[in-house]
Design a protein around this motif. Structure first.
Motif, PDB file in Angstrom:
ATOM      1  N   TRP A 184       0.662  -6.452  -0.437  1.00 14.27           N
ATOM      2  CA  TRP A 184      -0.032  -5.464   0.372  1.00 14.27           C
ATOM      3  C   TRP A 184      -1.734  -5.414   0.001  1.00 14.27           C
ATOM      4  O   TRP A 184      -1.756  -5.456  -1.009  1.00 14.27           O
ATOM      5  CB  TRP A 184       0.407  -3.964   0.129  1.00 14.27           C
ATOM      6  CG  TRP A 184      -0.145  -2.923   1.139  1.00 14.27           C
ATOM      7  CD1 TRP A 184      -1.244  -2.332   1.105  1.00 14.27           C
ATOM      8  CD2 TRP A 184       0.669  -2.403   2.414  1.00 14.27           C
ATOM      9  NE1 TRP A 184      -1.270  -1.385   2.105  1.00 14.27           N
ATOM     10  CE2 TRP A 184      -0.255  -1.383   2.737  1.00 14.27           C
ATOM     11  CE3 TRP A 184       1.650  -2.564   2.727  1.00 14.27           C
ATOM     12  CZ2 TRP A 184       0.180  -0.583   3.946  1.00 14.27           C
ATOM     13  CZ3 TRP A 184       2.287  -1.715   4.053  1.00 14.27           C
ATOM     14  CH2 TRP A 184       1.305  -0.642   4.517  1.00 14.27           C
ATOM     15  N   ALA A 233      -5.762  -4.984   1.315  1.00  9.79           N
ATOM     16  CA  ALA A 233      -6.914  -4.130   2.168  1.00  9.79           C
ATOM     17  C   ALA A 233      -7.747  -5.175   2.558  1.00  9.79           C
ATOM     18  O   ALA A 233      -8.121  -6.224   1.852  1.00  9.79           O
ATOM     19  CB  ALA A 233      -7.470  -2.943   1.413  1.00  9.79           C
ATOM     20  N   GLN A 281      -6.109   1.310  10.265  1.00  9.21           N
ATOM     21  CA  GLN A 281      -6.489   2.451   9.445  1.00  9.21           C
ATOM     22  C   GLN A 281      -5.767   3.647   9.986  1.00  9.21           C
ATOM     23  O   GLN A 281      -5.023   4.452   9.580  1.00  9.21           O
ATOM     24  CB  GLN A 281      -7.787   2.672   9.121  1.00  9.21           C
ATOM     25  CG  GLN A 281      -7.820   3.821   8.105  1.00  9.21           C
ATOM     26  CD  GLN A 281      -9.371   4.123   7.557  1.00  9.21           C
ATOM     27  OE1 GLN A 281     -10.190   4.014   8.483  1.00  9.21           O
ATOM     28  NE2 GLN A 281      -9.785   4.216   6.506  1.00  9.21           N
ATOM     29  N   TRP A 319      -5.202   2.635   2.015  1.00  9.75           N
ATOM     30  CA  TRP A 319      -5.536   2.500   3.173  1.00  9.75           C
ATOM     31  C   TRP A 319      -6.793   3.402   3.656  1.00  9.75           C
ATOM     32  O   TRP A 319      -7.287   3.144   4.560  1.00  9.75           O
ATOM     33  CB  TRP A 319      -4.357   3.296   4.206  1.00  9.75           C
ATOM     34  CG  TRP A 319      -4.163   4.616   4.055  1.00  9.75           C
ATOM     35  CD1 TRP A 319      -3.484   5.308   2.864  1.00  9.75           C
ATOM     36  CD2 TRP A 319      -4.508   5.906   4.990  1.00  9.75           C
ATOM     37  NE1 TRP A 319      -3.360   6.561   3.247  1.00  9.75           N
ATOM     38  CE2 TRP A 319      -4.059   6.993   4.022  1.00  9.75           C
ATOM     39  CE3 TRP A 319      -5.170   5.894   5.923  1.00  9.75           C
ATOM     40  CZ2 TRP A 319      -4.455   8.259   4.616  1.00  9.75           C
ATOM     41  CZ3 TRP A 319      -5.473   7.127   6.523  1.00  9.75           C
ATOM     42  CH2 TRP A 319      -5.106   8.224   5.862  1.00  9.75           C
ATOM     43  N   THR A 351     -10.356   1.326   3.936  1.00  5.97           N
ATOM     44  CA  THR A 351     -10.379   0.196   4.462  1.00  5.97           C
ATOM     45  C   THR A 351      -9.906   0.007   6.105  1.00  5.97           C
ATOM     46  O   THR A 351      -8.960   1.053   6.284  1.00  5.97           O
ATOM     47  CB  THR A 351      -9.324  -1.224   3.930  1.00  5.97           C
ATOM     48  OG1 THR A 351      -9.696  -2.407   4.510  1.00  5.97           O
ATOM     49  CG2 THR A 351      -7.977  -0.663   3.842  1.00  5.97           C
ATOM     50  N   CYS A 382      -4.882  -2.882   6.903  1.00  6.02           N
ATOM     51  CA  CYS A 382      -4.224  -3.623   5.699  1.00  6.02           C
ATOM     52  C   CYS A 382      -3.282  -4.563   6.261  1.00  6.02           C
ATOM     53  O   CYS A 382      -3.063  -4.728   7.403  1.00  6.02           O
ATOM     54  CB  CYS A 382      -3.296  -2.214   5.084  1.00  6.02           C
ATOM     55  SG  CYS A 382      -4.440  -1.353   4.151  1.00  6.02           S
TER      56      CYS A 382
END
Lengths: 480, 480
Positions: free
Chosen positions: B232, B234, B264, B282, B285, B288
């Motif tokens: 995951w 950002a 987001q 989250w 940023t 993601c």
């Protein structure tokens, strides 16, 4: 519709493409044989004219003019096809539409992993354009120095990396096509997902110019592998080769980019006619396998994976001996041996060629049974069994008995041998044309071996899209 | 042809399939809503009968009976489609052909890497059958517990692993189909190469039951990956997400099996409505990315590769922070967040959904421009941008402004927002239906956004294969 006199049509075509790009037999010093003679020199046609358009609007205008005149069109790329699909008949009434002037690379989109090229682009040039941009275009086959991507698409060409990347069909994302009415379909999408209606793209691909004329295509690109290694393994049986394939899928996953099988007689022919190629391991084994491993990391990783695979295969008994090429020169040498089989066969004399596919699992039984059948029915025949085992595709060729003249052998046996082989293929749920297409050569065979409902649907599609039967008539499907 | 009275047709259908498998509104206690109501509850149809054949000859006989009676047929799988393609109209004259009783796995061929299943087999059961045999069937999507492989083929379903394995189309090697004349085409080949004529297989796939009824299919299998890791990340912008995708292709090669992007606001909705899911990274940023790496070696190798990729991405500035799931539970948690966006959106209220694709390279500009356009034209709208960036496929959804009732918002804005988005999609050479299909929902839009030559060819093909317009009429293409 009244058909125009042919000189009116030719005048129109000259208007459209420029006089220099419409060639006829009446031109002083004319030699149309490069366009009228097929690659394997089986058929020599006679065209009304060879037309060489420069762009898509010219193709569209040519089709409209031909449609109005009732003249049929034979689209042609590099003219390297093997099934007589790209040369005119001998009526003197057909227009050969040569696409070779339309050879531009229109665009490369690195972030989208696509390249858009015109149909006449030679495959090798397309490969080079991709590589110059830092990418791989994986379609690779013997004729790549002459064949065009339009021809590859028209025939859905296969080649040596299908086990990983698929046929030409699987490498295409979009097409620009001129249909039988002379209208342009702009389908040059670079999209990987598009569910807005029927799959016309795949309908055109493999239709051998009988449903439309492919003028440009958007093709997939792949990252260049960091390393590519080649190995050569002696295997004790065809079943062992199939077992090795399963092991290779398991161990290498998508790294497995090539898997070719060759029988001892095929390799013996290479050894006999090209001793300088130094065929490895062939003398004590009925079959050899050539494997290719493409790696996204580095050569050391590729080598370690390859060696682990071959060790496991030796242990499991599906490989009796193996070598891994030390460098690119050695790797090329191994591929060169594989590619020399066809030439070595030709040196030995005329032979009966097949391009068949069978579910991989059933190939060992198919080969054993069909080899025995042919030995019984045509005593003394020598089997040149080789091909892309990874895709279930065999070039199952039949060489005349020792000392028998090839020409005589073909005259007396070709039809019978074809029938024996094709019946076996049907029994094993295979295909009588794996990667070469139908053309004129096999159009009469299709009704014997293809599902009748499929044939009826094919005919309905052909009549719907080309009701005048103008596009490459008599190829793929006969529309009476 | 004289149309039979409908009770005669029903009697015939009961003769063919058995009375228990022909359901009508006249049956005592009848409730046909599971077959008449579409998944998203947009449309409720009214069928003459629901017919549930047990095998292919029964399907063929049903089609012949319907053709003779002039009754049109709506094929249906799990009825999870999103574009109103699988439910009857409200005329009370259509036959719903439910395929769910034909759910057998007919054969698995490990050496050929194929599985042959009937159309009504639920996707999850197909995945399980493959896995039990030691293989991967990679098609994976939200509705997999209910949807059938026949429906997946009919709509050419996409899902989350398309970046590596392609859409349903790319996973299919052969079909068994009953055509509009009630004839069976047996094309259940397990061949990877077959160039004997037009590609009827791909013509049927994605035709949403309008050209023929898929009764069984032979699908590709893959080796099970030795490890599968999820990360995951950002990313500072959509352009950075595209750059990360390029880097991932380069570093992971075919190991890259998933690449999802989420903005987001979408993740904020998940956090708001499902705080227990603990969405990572989250808050600081705009976007993601969820990545999946499938490895044919082992977990340590996969992890090393993943970490090297993310380090390179951090260095290049296309990732600002990242986590790699430590174990399967964490990985499932990350995917669960991604899959919860749709539900979180529903919790927030009704919204306008899109299923579009754009060439990957042009997505950053498309999103920036279209977000700004919508903000200008429909002040206050909140963009739920997410999707399968690896395939250029966005679910570009539009949520009502804060505090505005969803129902009112849709009533006043849906048509206008659709038009704004679709015009933008057209400007960016995209598709207005990436993976969901056309159905009834978008059949009126196609003429506005699809190449007119392609539409004319589609119509010609439909008329050729289904001249009575019996198969799922009014879906995909209107044939007046």
């Amino acid at each position: 519709m009244t058909d125009l006199p042919s000189h009116d049509l030719i005048a129109q075509l000259r208007q459209i493409c420029g006089a220099a790009h419409v060639l006829t037999h009446d031109d002083p010093g004319a030699d149309l044989s490069p366009w009228e003679q097929d690659w394997r020199k089986r058929v020599r046609g006679h065209a009304l004219a060879v037309v060489r358009p420069a762009n898509t609007p010219e193709v569209a205008a040519v089709v409209k003019a031909c449609a109005a005149a009732g003249a049929s069109i034979v689209p042609q790329g590099g003219n390297t096809g093997l099934v007589v699909g790209g040369v005119p008949d001998n009526s003197g009434t057909q227009i050969v539409l040569s696409m070779t002037r339309m050879n531009a690379v229109r665009a490369i989109d690195p972030a989208n992993l696509t390249i858009t090229v015109e149909a006449g682009c030679v495959l090798q040039n397309l490969q080079a354009a991709a590589e110059n941009a830092g990418f791989l275009f994986p379609l690779s086959l013997g004729a790549e120095g002459s064949c065009t991507i339009g021809g590859n698409l028209g025939t859905n060409a296969g080649g040596t990396q299908v086990v990983r990347y698929g046929n030409t069909r699987e490498l295409c994302l979009g097409l620009e096509v001129v249909n039988a009415q002379g209208e342009v379909w702009n389908g040059l999408t670079g999209l990987r997902k598009d569910n807005t209606g029927y799959d016309l793209r795949n309908l055109m691909i493999g239709s051998e110019g009988t449903l439309g004329i492919i003028t440009a295509a958007t093709m997939k690109l792949y990252p260049l592998p960091a390393a590519q290694l080649t190995a050569w393994a002696a295997v004790p049986s065809m079943q062992a080769a199939v077992d090795l394939l399963g092991l290779a899928h398991q161990r290498l996953g998508p790294g497995l980019t090539g898997f070719e099988v060759m029988n001892q007689f095929a390799l013996g022919l290479v050894d006999k006619h090209y001793p300088q190629l130094r065929v490895p391991l062939w003398q004590d084994t009925p079959w050899c396998v050539l494997l290719e491993n493409s790696d996204s990391e580095n050569e050391a990783h590729a080598r370690a994976q390859f060696e682990a695979l071959l060790e496991a295969a030796l242990e499991a008994g599906c490989v009796s001996d193996a070598v891994v090429a030390e460098n690119l020169t050695q790797a090329r040498g191994l591929w060169h041996i594989r590619e020399s089989i066809t030439l070595a066969q030709a040196e030995e004399g005329l032979n009966i060629k097949h391009d068949i596919s069978i579910p991989v699992s059933r190939i060992p039984a198919f080969v054993a049974e069909t080899d025995a059948l042919l030995a019984r029915e045509v005593p003394g025949v020598r089997m040149v069994d080789f091909g892309h085992l990874g895709d279930g595709n065999l070039h199952y060729n039949v060489q005349a008995p020792e000392g028998v003249d090839g020409q005589v052998f073909l005259r007396d046996n070709e039809e019978r041998v074809n029938t024996l082989v094709f019946e076996q293929v049907a029994r094993y749920d295979g295909s009588i044309s794996a990667e070469h297409g139908v053309g004129e050569l096999k159009v009469g065979k299709l009704p014997l071996y293809k599902d009748p409902t499929a044939l009826a649907m094919m005919r309905a599609v052909k009549k719907a899209l080309d009701p005048q039967n103008l596009l490459n008539p008599g190829r793929v499907i006969n529309c009476p």
